[in-house]
Write a protein that holds these residues in place. Structure first.
Motif, short mmCIF file in Angstrom:
data_model
loop_
_atom_site.label_atom_id
_atom_site.label_comp_id
_atom_site.label_asym_id
_atom_site.label_seq_id
_atom_site.Cartn_x
_atom_site.Cartn_y
_atom_site.Cartn_z
N LEU A 1 -7.83 2.00 -7.97
CA LEU A 1 -8.51 2.97 -9.15
C LEU A 1 -7.37 3.68 -9.92
O LEU A 1 -6.73 3.22 -10.19
N LEU A 2 -6.87 4.87 -8.82
CA LEU A 2 -6.21 5.14 -8.98
C LEU A 2 -4.65 5.39 -9.56
O LEU A 2 -3.16 5.27 -9.79
N SER A 3 -4.53 4.24 -8.17
CA SER A 3 -3.28 3.51 -7.98
C SER A 3 -2.49 2.75 -9.52
O SER A 3 -1.83 2.57 -10.26
N ILE A 4 -3.62 1.84 -10.00
CA ILE A 4 -3.78 1.07 -10.91
C ILE A 4 -3.24 2.06 -12.54
O ILE A 4 -3.00 1.89 -12.92
N ALA B 1 1.74 10.17 -17.69
CA ALA B 1 -0.25 9.54 -17.11
C ALA B 1 0.44 11.15 -16.21
O ALA B 1 0.81 10.71 -14.98
N GLY B 2 -0.55 12.09 -15.83
CA GLY B 2 -0.62 13.35 -14.42
C GLY B 2 -1.74 13.80 -14.55
O GLY B 2 -2.51 13.33 -15.98
N ARG B 3 -1.81 14.28 -13.52
CA ARG B 3 -2.26 15.04 -13.09
C ARG B 3 -4.00 14.55 -12.72
O ARG B 3 -5.33 15.45 -13.35
N PHE B 4 -4.28 13.57 -12.21
CA PHE B 4 -5.57 12.87 -11.72
C PHE B 4 -6.26 13.84 -11.02
O PHE B 4 -5.98 14.24 -10.34
N ARG B 5 -7.63 13.79 -11.37
CA ARG B 5 -8.74 13.94 -10.69
C ARG B 5 -10.07 13.45 -10.45
O ARG B 5 -9.46 12.61 -11.87
N VAL B 6 -10.16 12.85 -9.26
CA VAL B 6 -11.42 11.99 -9.09
C VAL B 6 -12.89 12.83 -9.42
O VAL B 6 -12.90 13.50 -8.28
N TYR C 1 -7.02 -4.72 -10.21
CA TYR C 1 -8.35 -4.67 -9.40
C TYR C 1 -8.89 -5.78 -8.37
O TYR C 1 -8.65 -6.59 -8.42
N LYS C 2 -8.83 -5.21 -7.18
CA LYS C 2 -8.93 -6.71 -5.98
C LYS C 2 -10.20 -5.82 -5.52
O LYS C 2 -10.00 -4.94 -4.56
N PRO C 3 -10.99 -6.04 -5.92
CA PRO C 3 -13.09 -5.72 -5.18
C PRO C 3 -12.46 -6.28 -3.50
O PRO C 3 -11.97 -7.32 -2.91
N LEU C 4 -13.19 -4.89 -3.26
CA LEU C 4 -12.91 -5.08 -1.36
C LEU C 4 -14.06 -6.02 -0.77
O LEU C 4 -15.57 -5.72 -1.20
N GLN C 5 -14.68 -6.32 -0.02
CA GLN C 5 -15.39 -7.10 0.62
C GLN C 5 -16.28 -6.44 1.61
O GLN C 5 -15.51 -5.81 2.79
N ASN C 6 -16.92 -6.62 1.88
CA ASN C 6 -18.06 -6.70 3.31
C ASN C 6 -17.50 -5.13 2.96
O ASN C 6 -18.08 -4.19 4.71
N ILE C 7 -18.10 -3.87 2.51
CA ILE C 7 -18.19 -2.50 2.37
C ILE C 7 -19.43 -2.40 1.75
O ILE C 7 -19.50 -2.39 0.48
N ARG D 1 -10.61 11.58 -14.10
CA ARG D 1 -9.33 12.56 -15.17
C ARG D 1 -8.01 12.35 -15.76
O ARG D 1 -7.85 12.72 -14.33
N PHE D 2 -7.31 12.48 -16.15
CA PHE D 2 -5.99 13.05 -16.46
C PHE D 2 -5.33 13.80 -17.81
O PHE D 2 -6.51 13.69 -18.72
#
Length: 177
Positions: A137-140, A112-117, A87-93, A103-104
């Motif tokens: 986060l989803l990609s990770i 793992a599959g069927r990801f829901r946020v 994970y790389k935190p985004l700056q200045n947001i 949840r998956f």
């Protein structure tokens, strides 16, 4: 006599009609609601077509149903370490604090599959996070490959799992459960 017959006749049709309406209403409710709160139905617009449950959508358990708890190779510490490295935190947001729940389903093959946020602020009010944070986060989570296969009575199971990310100014400060 005719009046009693008419009243009985009307009462009969009223009762039959009420039962019929109730039956139709029940059928409608059964088609509207999921089996349990939190069930994830497949959605061809969101899900990868190659992901399938092994035992049917009606036989997906919660990860805690077997009493074995969270299942990842190397336990939760390994999972947290992998996520924090990637994970790389985004700056200045601005205004990027709260909870992000992913949840998956983990199927009987450990896929793992069927990801829901679902995202909220720290007061549990629905919140929209920057798309780049959610996508990262989803990609990770999609790339993680250490989900353990769960069994019960020597049968492999499909199970629901979730991760909650506590985010403060774009930084992960805790991963639950």
């Amino acid at each position: 006599m005719i009046e009693i017959f008419l009243r009985s006749f009307l009462l009969f049709f009223f009762v039959v009609g009420a039962i019929s309406c109730q039956s139709k209403q029940q059928d409608s409710l059964e088609n509207t609601y999921l089996r349990f709160v939190g069930d994830i139905q497949g959605d061809s617009d969101l899900d990868k077509p190659e992901f399938n449950t092994c035992n049917g959508d009606e036989r997906v358990f919660q990860y805690f149903n077997t009493g074995e708890g969270f299942r990842y190779k190397g336990e939760k510490t390994t999972l947290v370490s992998k996520i924090q490295k990637l994970y790389k935190p985004l700056q200045n947001i601005p205004n990027q604090s709260g909870y992000i729940r992913i949840r998956f389903i983990v199927n009987c093959k450990g896929e793992a599959g069927r990801f829901r946020v679902l995202a909220s602020d720290f007061n549990y009010q629905e919140k929209e996070f920057d798309k780049a944070i959610i996508d990262q986060l989803l990609s990770i989570i999609e790339r993680l490959d250490g989900w353990e296969i769960m069994t019960k009575s020597d049968k492999t199971l499909d199970y629901y799992l979730y991760l909650i990310f506590k985010i403060d100014n774009g930084h992960i400060i805790e991963i639950l459960p």
